[in-house]
Structures are given as structure tokens and as C-alpha cells.
Design a protein around this motif. Sequence first.
Motif, PDB file in Angstrom:
ATOM      1  N   ASP A 146       0.847  -1.190   0.000  1.00 51.15           N
ATOM      2  CA  ASP A 146       0.000   0.000   0.000  1.00 51.15           C
ATOM      3  C   ASP A 146       0.879   1.235   0.000  1.00 51.15           C
ATOM      4  O   ASP A 146       1.292   1.681   1.076  1.00 51.15           O
ATOM      5  CB  ASP A 146      -0.943   0.000   1.203  1.00 51.15           C
ATOM      6  N   PRO A 147       1.229   1.758  -1.183  1.00 52.51           N
ATOM      7  CA  PRO A 147       0.756   1.346  -2.501  1.00 52.51           C
ATOM      8  C   PRO A 147       1.436   0.051  -2.962  1.00 52.51           C
ATOM      9  O   PRO A 147       2.561  -0.238  -2.547  1.00 52.51           O
ATOM     10  CB  PRO A 147       1.151   2.514  -3.406  1.00 52.51           C
ATOM     11  N   LEU A 148       0.742  -0.670  -3.808  1.00 51.30           N
ATOM     12  CA  LEU A 148       1.257  -1.940  -4.324  1.00 51.30           C
ATOM     13  C   LEU A 148       2.365  -1.668  -5.325  1.00 51.30           C
ATOM     14  O   LEU A 148       2.162  -0.979  -6.323  1.00 51.30           O
ATOM     15  CB  LEU A 148       0.137  -2.747  -4.976  1.00 51.30           C
ATOM     16  N   THR A 149       3.551  -2.181  -5.039  1.00 52.15           N
ATOM     17  CA  THR A 149       4.731  -1.879  -5.839  1.00 52.15           C
ATOM     18  C   THR A 149       5.309  -3.116  -6.501  1.00 52.15           C
ATOM     19  O   THR A 149       4.833  -4.229  -6.299  1.00 52.15           O
ATOM     20  CB  THR A 149       5.809  -1.184  -4.957  1.00 52.15           C
ATOM     21  N   GLY A 150       6.365  -2.894  -7.250  1.00 51.82           N
ATOM     22  CA  GLY A 150       7.106  -3.974  -7.897  1.00 51.82           C
ATOM     23  C   GLY A 150       6.770  -4.097  -9.365  1.00 51.82           C
ATOM     24  O   GLY A 150       5.669  -3.776  -9.796  1.00 51.82           O
ATOM     25  N   PHE A 151       7.732  -4.551 -10.131  1.00 48.42           N
ATOM     26  CA  PHE A 151       7.534  -4.783 -11.570  1.00 48.42           C
ATOM     27  C   PHE A 151       6.354  -5.708 -11.802  1.00 48.42           C
ATOM     28  O   PHE A 151       5.584  -5.525 -12.740  1.00 48.42           O
ATOM     29  CB  PHE A 151       8.817  -5.377 -12.164  1.00 48.42           C
ATOM     30  N   PHE A 152       6.180  -6.699 -10.919  1.00 47.27           N
ATOM     31  CA  PHE A 152       5.073  -7.652 -11.036  1.00 47.27           C
ATOM     32  C   PHE A 152       3.848  -7.216 -10.240  1.00 47.27           C
ATOM     33  O   PHE A 152       2.863  -7.936 -10.184  1.00 47.27           O
ATOM     34  CB  PHE A 152       5.510  -9.045 -10.560  1.00 47.27           C
ATOM     35  N   ARG A 153       3.929  -6.062  -9.569  1.00 50.08           N
ATOM     36  CA  ARG A 153       2.874  -5.577  -8.662  1.00 50.08           C
ATOM     37  C   ARG A 153       2.486  -6.672  -7.673  1.00 50.08           C
ATOM     38  O   ARG A 153       1.331  -6.962  -7.441  1.00 50.08           O
ATOM     39  CB  ARG A 153       1.655  -5.065  -9.435  1.00 50.08           C
ATOM     40  N   ASP A 154       3.553  -7.250  -7.077  1.00 48.37           N
ATOM     41  CA  ASP A 154       3.364  -8.296  -6.078  1.00 48.37           C
ATOM     42  C   ASP A 154       3.815  -7.818  -4.697  1.00 48.37           C
ATOM     43  O   ASP A 154       3.890  -8.593  -3.757  1.00 48.37           O
ATOM     44  CB  ASP A 154       4.114  -9.569  -6.474  1.00 48.37           C
ATOM     45  N   GLY A 155       4.142  -6.526  -4.588  1.00 45.69           N
ATOM     46  CA  GLY A 155       4.582  -5.968  -3.319  1.00 45.69           C
ATOM     47  C   GLY A 155       6.078  -6.103  -3.074  1.00 45.69           C
ATOM     48  O   GLY A 155       6.605  -5.546  -2.122  1.00 45.69           O
ATOM     49  N   CYS A 156       6.760  -6.849  -3.935  1.00 47.70           N
ATOM     50  CA  CYS A 156       8.201  -7.087  -3.791  1.00 47.70           C
ATOM     51  C   CYS A 156       8.945  -6.490  -4.978  1.00 47.70           C
ATOM     52  O   CYS A 156       8.367  -6.257  -6.037  1.00 47.70           O
ATOM     53  CB  CYS A 156       8.501  -8.584  -3.732  1.00 47.70           C
ATOM     54  N   CYS A 157      10.241  -6.288  -4.803  1.00 46.03           N
ATOM     55  CA  CYS A 157      11.089  -5.755  -5.874  1.00 46.03           C
ATOM     56  C   CYS A 157      11.644  -6.889  -6.731  1.00 46.03           C
ATOM     57  O   CYS A 157      12.831  -6.907  -7.084  1.00 46.03           O
ATOM     58  CB  CYS A 157      12.200  -4.892  -5.289  1.00 46.03           C
ATOM     59  N   ASN A 158      10.769  -7.837  -7.058  1.00 46.71           N
ATOM     60  CA  ASN A 158      11.155  -8.948  -7.931  1.00 46.71           C
ATOM     61  C   ASN A 158      11.402  -8.433  -9.338  1.00 46.71           C
ATOM     62  O   ASN A 158      10.908  -7.370  -9.723  1.00 46.71           O
ATOM     63  CB  ASN A 158      10.061 -10.015  -7.945  1.00 46.71           C
ATOM     64  N   THR A 159      12.133  -9.207 -10.114  1.00 49.48           N
ATOM     65  CA  THR A 159      12.502  -8.780 -11.465  1.00 49.48           C
ATOM     66  C   THR A 159      12.633  -9.986 -12.380  1.00 49.48           C
ATOM     67  O   THR A 159      12.631 -11.136 -11.923  1.00 49.48           O
ATOM     68  CB  THR A 159      13.823  -7.962 -11.415  1.00 49.48           C
ATOM     69  N   ASN A 160      12.736  -9.707 -13.667  1.00 51.08           N
ATOM     70  CA  ASN A 160      13.067 -10.725 -14.661  1.00 51.08           C
ATOM     71  C   ASN A 160      13.702 -10.029 -15.860  1.00 51.08           C
ATOM     72  O   ASN A 160      13.947  -8.823 -15.820  1.00 51.08           O
ATOM     73  CB  ASN A 160      11.841 -11.577 -15.041  1.00 51.08           C
ATOM     74  N   ASP A 161      13.957 -10.761 -16.915  1.00 52.27           N
ATOM     75  CA  ASP A 161      14.653 -10.194 -18.073  1.00 52.27           C
ATOM     76  C   ASP A 161      13.833  -9.135 -18.808  1.00 52.27           C
ATOM     77  O   ASP A 161      14.392  -8.320 -19.531  1.00 52.27           O
ATOM     78  CB  ASP A 161      15.069 -11.300 -19.046  1.00 52.27           C
ATOM     79  N   GLN A 162      12.505  -9.119 -18.635  1.00 50.07           N
ATOM     80  CA  GLN A 162      11.674  -8.117 -19.289  1.00 50.07           C
ATOM     81  C   GLN A 162      11.634  -6.796 -18.500  1.00 50.07           C
ATOM     82  O   GLN A 162      11.183  -5.783 -19.014  1.00 50.07           O
ATOM     83  CB  GLN A 162      10.249  -8.633 -19.487  1.00 50.07           C
ATOM     84  N   ASP A 163      12.123  -6.801 -17.281  1.00 48.74           N
ATOM     85  CA  ASP A 163      12.169  -5.594 -16.445  1.00 48.74           C
ATOM     86  C   ASP A 163      13.402  -4.786 -16.828  1.00 48.74           C
ATOM     87  O   ASP A 163      14.414  -4.793 -16.140  1.00 48.74           O
ATOM     88  CB  ASP A 163      12.195  -5.984 -14.959  1.00 48.74           C
ATOM     89  N   LEU A 164      13.303  -4.065 -17.929  1.00 46.04           N
ATOM     90  CA  LEU A 164      14.453  -3.344 -18.463  1.00 46.04           C
ATOM     91  C   LEU A 164      14.926  -2.240 -17.525  1.00 46.04           C
ATOM     92  O   LEU A 164      16.092  -1.865 -17.542  1.00 46.04           O
ATOM     93  CB  LEU A 164      14.128  -2.786 -19.844  1.00 46.04           C
TER      94      LEU A 164
END
Length: 129
Positions: free
Chosen positions: A24-42
Motif C-alpha cells: 500500500d501502494p502496491l509496488t514492484g515490476f510484477f505488482r506483487d509488493g516485492c522488488c522482484n525482477t526478470n529479463d523483461q524488467d528493463l
Amino acid sequence: MAITLEMHESLNVFGDPLVPCSTDPLTGFFRDGCCNTNDQDLGSHTVCVEVTRDFLTFSAERGNDLSTPVEEFGFPGLNPGDRWCLCAARWLEAQKVEMAPRVFLQRTHVKALEIVPMEVLRRYAVDLN
């Protein structure tokens, strides 16, 4: 080349399980609340910070207004004190001009270290004893 939506392993800069940054606010590249990433997260949205008014102004001046809501993307707009997964390069850019917000290391993805040195992150750490 196959495109995958698989996340990189969910580890923080210490190699431990990544702690959520904000729901709150919902964050992250995946909007899962975490700063997770993958190869598409440029942008490498991997650095968990507590945003400040100074940083929000800095970001807006560089073309990324994080304060204004964008309803069509479900983005509420950020306020000072909110936690958010920032792009590692933008955080480093802000750090170089002394505008970087404080960092939560246990909530920052290990991939951030590909862009920001650990010793720099440590200087801004909120969660070190």
C-alpha cells in the motif's frame, strides 16, 4: 529467443529471501509488493526505498512524475514516506546528486547489485543495525 515471464530468484542483496517492499501502494515490476525482477524488467525495479519529497521532485524533473496518479494503470501516485521499488539506475542517478532516498536492503533485490555497488547501498540503508 523465447520470451519468459518467469521471475529471477526472489533474493535480497544479502542472498536471503526477499522481504516485501510495499502493498500500500502496491509496488514492484510484477505488482506483487516485492522488488522482484526478470529479463523483461528493463528498468530493473529492484531498489526498495522510502520516497522523499526531494526525490519525487528530482524524478519529475527527469520526466518520471511519480506523484501524480495514473488511474488507467492503477497507479495511485506516491507521497513522501511511501515505500516503492525504484529503478536501480534512477536511484544511482539520484544518489550522484545527493537526492537519493533511503534504502531497505532486506527488501532490495540482489539484481540491484548489477547496477549499484553494495557499499553505496549500505550508506543509504534504513534497515542496518
